[in-house]
Design an enzyme around this catalytic site. Structure first.
Site, PDB file in Angstrom:
ATOM      1  N   ASP A  13      -3.508  -0.724  -7.236  1.00  0.00           N
ATOM      2  CA  ASP A  13      -2.710  -1.069  -5.601  1.00  0.00           C
ATOM      3  C   ASP A  13      -3.509  -2.162  -5.509  1.00  0.00           C
ATOM      4  O   ASP A  13      -3.321  -2.252  -4.016  1.00  0.00           O
ATOM      5  CB  ASP A  13      -2.671   0.279  -5.141  1.00  0.00           C
ATOM      6  CG  ASP A  13      -1.480   1.019  -5.506  1.00  0.00           C
ATOM      7  OD1 ASP A  13       0.049   0.499  -6.114  1.00  0.00           O
ATOM      8  OD2 ASP A  13      -1.559   2.611  -5.183  1.00  0.00           O
ATOM      9  N   LYS A  16      -2.115  -6.987  -8.133  1.00  0.00           N
ATOM     10  CA  LYS A  16      -1.945  -7.928  -9.148  1.00  0.00           C
ATOM     11  C   LYS A  16      -1.516  -8.288  -9.063  1.00  0.00           C
ATOM     12  O   LYS A  16      -1.435  -9.887 -10.005  1.00  0.00           O
ATOM     13  CB  LYS A  16      -2.173  -7.056  -9.963  1.00  0.00           C
ATOM     14  CG  LYS A  16      -3.267  -6.131 -10.441  1.00  0.00           C
ATOM     15  CD  LYS A  16      -3.106  -5.242 -11.382  1.00  0.00           C
ATOM     16  CE  LYS A  16      -2.690  -3.714 -11.558  1.00  0.00           C
ATOM     17  NZ  LYS A  16      -2.440  -3.221 -10.148  1.00  0.00           N
ATOM     18  N   GLY A  40       4.253   0.244 -10.227  1.00  0.00           N
ATOM     19  CA  GLY A  40       5.503   0.160  -9.049  1.00  0.00           C
ATOM     20  C   GLY A  40       5.699  -1.740  -8.758  1.00  0.00           C
ATOM     21  O   GLY A  40       4.296  -1.704  -7.781  1.00  0.00           O
ATOM     22  N   HIS A  41       5.843  -2.823  -8.491  1.00  0.00           N
ATOM     23  CA  HIS A  41       6.115  -3.363  -8.149  1.00  0.00           C
ATOM     24  C   HIS A  41       7.430  -4.241  -7.571  1.00  0.00           C
ATOM     25  O   HIS A  41       8.542  -4.068  -8.409  1.00  0.00           O
ATOM     26  CB  HIS A  41       5.136  -4.846  -9.196  1.00  0.00           C
ATOM     27  CG  HIS A  41       4.894  -6.147  -8.834  1.00  0.00           C
ATOM     28  ND1 HIS A  41       4.167  -6.525  -7.805  1.00  0.00           N
ATOM     29  CD2 HIS A  41       5.482  -7.197  -9.232  1.00  0.00           C
ATOM     30  CE1 HIS A  41       4.242  -7.191  -7.981  1.00  0.00           C
ATOM     31  NE2 HIS A  41       5.182  -8.412  -8.328  1.00  0.00           N
ATOM     32  N   THR A  42       6.784  -5.183  -6.527  1.00  0.00           N
ATOM     33  CA  THR A  42       7.773  -5.600  -5.785  1.00  0.00           C
ATOM     34  C   THR A  42       8.029  -6.761  -6.328  1.00  0.00           C
ATOM     35  O   THR A  42       7.245  -7.363  -5.551  1.00  0.00           O
ATOM     36  CB  THR A  42       8.311  -5.365  -4.284  1.00  0.00           C
ATOM     37  OG1 THR A  42       8.002  -3.721  -3.902  1.00  0.00           O
ATOM     38  CG2 THR A  42       9.238  -5.267  -3.453  1.00  0.00           C
ATOM     39  N   ARG A 144      -0.043  13.206 -31.913  1.00  0.00           N
ATOM     40  CA  ARG A 144       0.688  13.167 -33.026  1.00  0.00           C
ATOM     41  C   ARG A 144       2.829  13.447 -33.112  1.00  0.00           C
ATOM     42  O   ARG A 144       2.499  13.817 -33.950  1.00  0.00           O
ATOM     43  CB  ARG A 144       0.118  13.211 -33.878  1.00  0.00           C
ATOM     44  CG  ARG A 144      -1.235  11.988 -34.078  1.00  0.00           C
ATOM     45  CD  ARG A 144      -2.018  12.452 -35.246  1.00  0.00           C
ATOM     46  NE  ARG A 144      -2.599  14.233 -34.946  1.00  0.00           N
ATOM     47  CZ  ARG A 144      -3.737  14.208 -35.665  1.00  0.00           C
ATOM     48  NH1 ARG A 144      -4.462  13.427 -36.661  1.00  0.00           N
ATOM     49  NH2 ARG A 144      -4.153  15.266 -35.424  1.00  0.00           N
ATOM     50  N   GLN A 225      -1.933  -0.290 -13.102  1.00  0.00           N
ATOM     51  CA  GLN A 225      -3.032   1.017 -12.264  1.00  0.00           C
ATOM     52  C   GLN A 225      -4.186  -0.060 -12.076  1.00  0.00           C
ATOM     53  O   GLN A 225      -4.650  -1.275 -12.626  1.00  0.00           O
ATOM     54  CB  GLN A 225      -2.748   1.690 -12.965  1.00  0.00           C
ATOM     55  CG  GLN A 225      -2.148   2.550 -12.975  1.00  0.00           C
ATOM     56  CD  GLN A 225      -1.221   2.925 -14.011  1.00  0.00           C
ATOM     57  OE1 GLN A 225      -1.501   2.845 -15.272  1.00  0.00           O
ATOM     58  NE2 GLN A 225       0.673   2.712 -13.711  1.00  0.00           N
ATOM     59  N   ARG A 308       3.065   7.972  -0.897  1.00  0.00           N
ATOM     60  CA  ARG A 308       2.565   8.517  -0.764  1.00  0.00           C
ATOM     61  C   ARG A 308       1.885   7.519   0.548  1.00  0.00           C
ATOM     62  O   ARG A 308       0.893   6.558   0.418  1.00  0.00           O
ATOM     63  CB  ARG A 308       1.256   9.595  -1.439  1.00  0.00           C
ATOM     64  CG  ARG A 308       2.214  10.572  -2.339  1.00  0.00           C
ATOM     65  CD  ARG A 308       1.275  10.672  -2.961  1.00  0.00           C
ATOM     66  NE  ARG A 308       1.464  10.155  -4.204  1.00  0.00           N
ATOM     67  CZ  ARG A 308       0.693  10.302  -5.436  1.00  0.00           C
ATOM     68  NH1 ARG A 308      -0.521  11.824  -5.020  1.00  0.00           N
ATOM     69  NH2 ARG A 308      -0.049   9.451  -6.305  1.00  0.00           N
ATOM     70  N   ASP A 338      -6.273 -11.178   5.256  1.00  0.00           N
ATOM     71  CA  ASP A 338      -5.651 -10.757   6.659  1.00  0.00           C
ATOM     72  C   ASP A 338      -5.700  -9.864   6.776  1.00  0.00           C
ATOM     73  O   ASP A 338      -6.359  -9.791   8.494  1.00  0.00           O
ATOM     74  CB  ASP A 338      -4.442 -11.087   6.068  1.00  0.00           C
ATOM     75  CG  ASP A 338      -3.400 -10.750   5.403  1.00  0.00           C
ATOM     76  OD1 ASP A 338      -3.741 -10.890   4.507  1.00  0.00           O
ATOM     77  OD2 ASP A 338      -2.605  -9.294   5.908  1.00  0.00           O
TER      78      ASP A 338
HETATM   79  P1  IMP Z   1      -0.462   9.242 -13.263  1.00  0.00           P
HETATM   80  O1  IMP Z   1      -0.901   8.025 -13.581  1.00  0.00           O
HETATM   81  O2  IMP Z   1       0.928  10.281 -12.829  1.00  0.00           O
HETATM   82  O3  IMP Z   1      -0.810  10.718 -14.939  1.00  0.00           O
HETATM   83  O4  IMP Z   1      -1.363   9.590 -12.507  1.00  0.00           O
HETATM   84  C1  IMP Z   1      -2.520   9.391 -12.130  1.00  0.00           C
HETATM   85  C2  IMP Z   1      -3.673   9.212 -11.052  1.00  0.00           C
HETATM   86  O5  IMP Z   1      -3.132   7.969 -10.674  1.00  0.00           O
HETATM   87  C3  IMP Z   1      -2.963   9.886  -9.564  1.00  0.00           C
HETATM   88  O6  IMP Z   1      -4.426   9.644  -8.385  1.00  0.00           O
HETATM   89  C4  IMP Z   1      -2.025   8.505  -9.739  1.00  0.00           C
HETATM   90  O7  IMP Z   1      -1.728   8.625  -7.894  1.00  0.00           O
HETATM   91  C5  IMP Z   1      -2.699   7.337  -9.899  1.00  0.00           C
HETATM   92  N1  IMP Z   1      -1.328   6.197 -10.190  1.00  0.00           N
HETATM   93  C6  IMP Z   1      -1.313   6.316 -11.380  1.00  0.00           C
HETATM   94  N2  IMP Z   1      -0.282   4.475 -11.271  1.00  0.00           N
HETATM   95  C7  IMP Z   1      -0.802   4.576 -10.815  1.00  0.00           C
HETATM   96  C8  IMP Z   1      -0.899   2.853  -9.675  1.00  0.00           C
HETATM   97  O8  IMP Z   1       0.185   2.582 -10.370  1.00  0.00           O
HETATM   98  N3  IMP Z   1      -1.619   2.973  -8.649  1.00  0.00           N
HETATM   99  C9  IMP Z   1      -1.624   3.283  -7.902  1.00  0.00           C
HETATM  100  N4  IMP Z   1      -2.472   4.682  -8.033  1.00  0.00           N
HETATM  101  C10 IMP Z   1      -1.203   5.283  -9.492  1.00  0.00           C
HETATM  102 MG    MG Z   2       1.474  -0.220  -7.211  1.00  0.00          MG
END
Ligand code: IMP
Ligand code: MG
Length: 437
Positions: A13, A16, A40-42, A144, A225, A308, A338
């Site tokens: 987050d 990027k 996730g990206h908008t 595997r 991530q 969240r 900003d």
């Molecule tokens: P998982 O990737 O769903 O297994 O989550 C493992 C950890 O990575 C948790 O703390 C999630 O909140 C965090 N996480 C997974 N994907 C993202 C993301 O795209 N942004 C921020 N945190 C992420």
């Molecule tokens: Mg994100």
């Protein structure tokens, strides 16, 4: 060299997406190399807004080819719905424009069920996963027993593999976690349908990308991530199950070293984290609410995938220095400057103190940060609204000083600075003649 890699330096987050958007304007290929629909990206193009978790966002540029690498874990349900959303929005997503690695692993409903069951069982030591089946899917890969896109090319084989995988996970679900089993026949049937749809997209993306790079075509590798969520290098065990780092880009796309040009590390101007795990510079209370926002704006600090509220804190340069090293970052990009407007004082963590001594590097990585107290450098804030500023020299001196302090302590230049959510709210500190990408 024609490969640019964009990685997150924090816990994801970092923002990027906006730099990926910027760079994909000049890229021929945009490639995702890790993770799955936990990201996730908008993306907004004109009046259209696309919410993407899996397909590289650069695909909305009409000249690019989107790639999903072998390092990605794909839930075909999500993939299919994103493809449909893009198509309905007028984006061409024919196989000419989207290629899926035969080596990418599939997330099945059994992985989703197991992710949930395991998180419940972890109780107070839960990881706070996105419940998208990511961990269990990569577990299948490593043990595997995974199912890959390659298996979709042979329907009979796919059916047998799915039934076997679901049966095995059912054992865990029922015996270990007292959950209901899944109907393996139904899952297999569903996946056979996806196989029909996705077959024309499955290919050897390593070959495609290597050929392209040798012909000097630009490839943008887009990490999901961030470094501190990396399975090997993050705050283990509070990590994701893939490799969001620059090394992961090479493994996750089937590339050798040597093609890289810019390895861009994206950092937010403060620190955020969603999910559990260590966070030495975390702050709470009013100050935190101010940094987080209320959730009314799409750029407020609430998870894109889960909704969240994110934990927030001051920028941690010990961890940023670490991320620079792990990724070989040669350029930094900073987002949300900003959001820092309006504070009288700002703090950046320049080192940690433990047992009376000060450290700028962690002796055993970031997994166990117990007892490490942040040592802060205090800086004066600025009060001007900087959201309309497009040139570095127009930034308030104190905002420039904030950036300079980071550069001095990290030793890497911050080239790009974002000052708002819109496409043009990015300051490129390179003079135009040097802005090759
Ligand atoms: P998982 O990737 O769903 O297994 O989550 C493992 C950890 O990575 C948790 O703390 C999630 O909140 C965090 N996480 C997974 N994907 C993202 C993301 O795209 N942004 C921020 N945190 C992420
Ligand atoms: Mg994100």
């Amino acid at each position: 060299m024609p490969l640019d890699i964009v990685v997150g330096t924090q816990w994801g987050d970092e923002g990027k997406g906006r730099f990926v958007d910027l760079l994909s304007a000049k890229a021929d290929y945009v490639a995702r190399f890790n993770g799955g629909d936990n990201a996730g990206h908008t993306v907004t193009v004109g009046q259209q807004t696309f919410k993407l978790h899996l397909i590289p966002s650069g695909i909305v540029q009409p000249h690019t080819i989107g790639i999903i690498g072998n390092g990605v874990a794909v839930n075909p349900v999500i993939l299919q719905s994103e493809m449909k959303g893009l198509k309905d929005g007028g984006v061409d997503i024919s196989p000419k424009r989207l290629q899926l690695s035969y080596g990418a692993h599939l997330i099945t409903p059994a992985h989703l069920a197991l992710d949930k069951a395991q998180e419940i069982a972890r109780g107070s030591s839960k990881i706070g996963t996105t419940l998208r089946g990511i961990g269990p899917a990569y577990t299948s890969k490593v043990s595997r027993q995974g199912i890959r896109f390659l298996d979709m090319l042979d329907r009979a084989k796919l059916k047998t593999k799915i039934q076997k995988q679901v049966a095995e996970i059912n054992l865990q679900l029922t015996k270990l976690y007292q959950h209901d089993p899944l109907d393996s026949g139904l899952v297999a049937e569903e996946f056979e349908q996806y196989a029909g749809l996705l077959k024309p997209y499955i290919s050897d993306v390593s070959l495609i990308l290597n050929d392209a790079l040798r012909e000097d075509r630009r490839v943008l590798a887009e990490g999901a991530q961030g470094t501190l969520l990396d399975l090997d290098h993050g705050t283990y065990p509070f990590v994701t199950s893939s490799s969001p780092t620059a090394g992961g880009a090479l493994v996750g796309l089937g590339l050798g070293p040597g093609f890289e040009d810019r390895v861009i590390g994206v950092t937010k101007s403060f620190q955020t984290r969603v999910g559990s795990g260590p966070f030495p510079t975390e702050i709470t209370g009013d100050l935190a609410t101010e940094l987080r926002g209320t959730g009314e704006q799409p750029w407020d600090e609430f998870g894109t995938t889960t909704g969240r509220p994110r934990r927030v804190g001051w920028l941690d340069l010990v961890l940023l220095r670490y991320a620079v090293r792990i990724n070989g970052i040669n350029e930094l990009a900073i987002t949300k400057l900003d959001v820092l407007s309006g504070f009288d004082q700002l703090f950046i963590c320049s080192s940690y103190r433990k047992n009376g001594s000060e450290v700028t590097e962690l002796p055993y990585g970031p997994g166990d940060l117990t007892g490490f107290e942040p040592v802060y450098k205090e800086l004066s804030g600025w009060h001007e609204d900087i959201t309309a500023i497009s040139k570095w020299n127009d930034l308030p001196e104190k905002a420039q000083a904030y950036i300079h302090s980071i550069e001095e302590l990290i030793g890497v230049r911050i080239r790009l600075v974002s000052v708002g959510p819109e496409r043009d709210q990015v300051i490129d500190r390179n003079p135009p003649e040097l802005q090759k990408t």
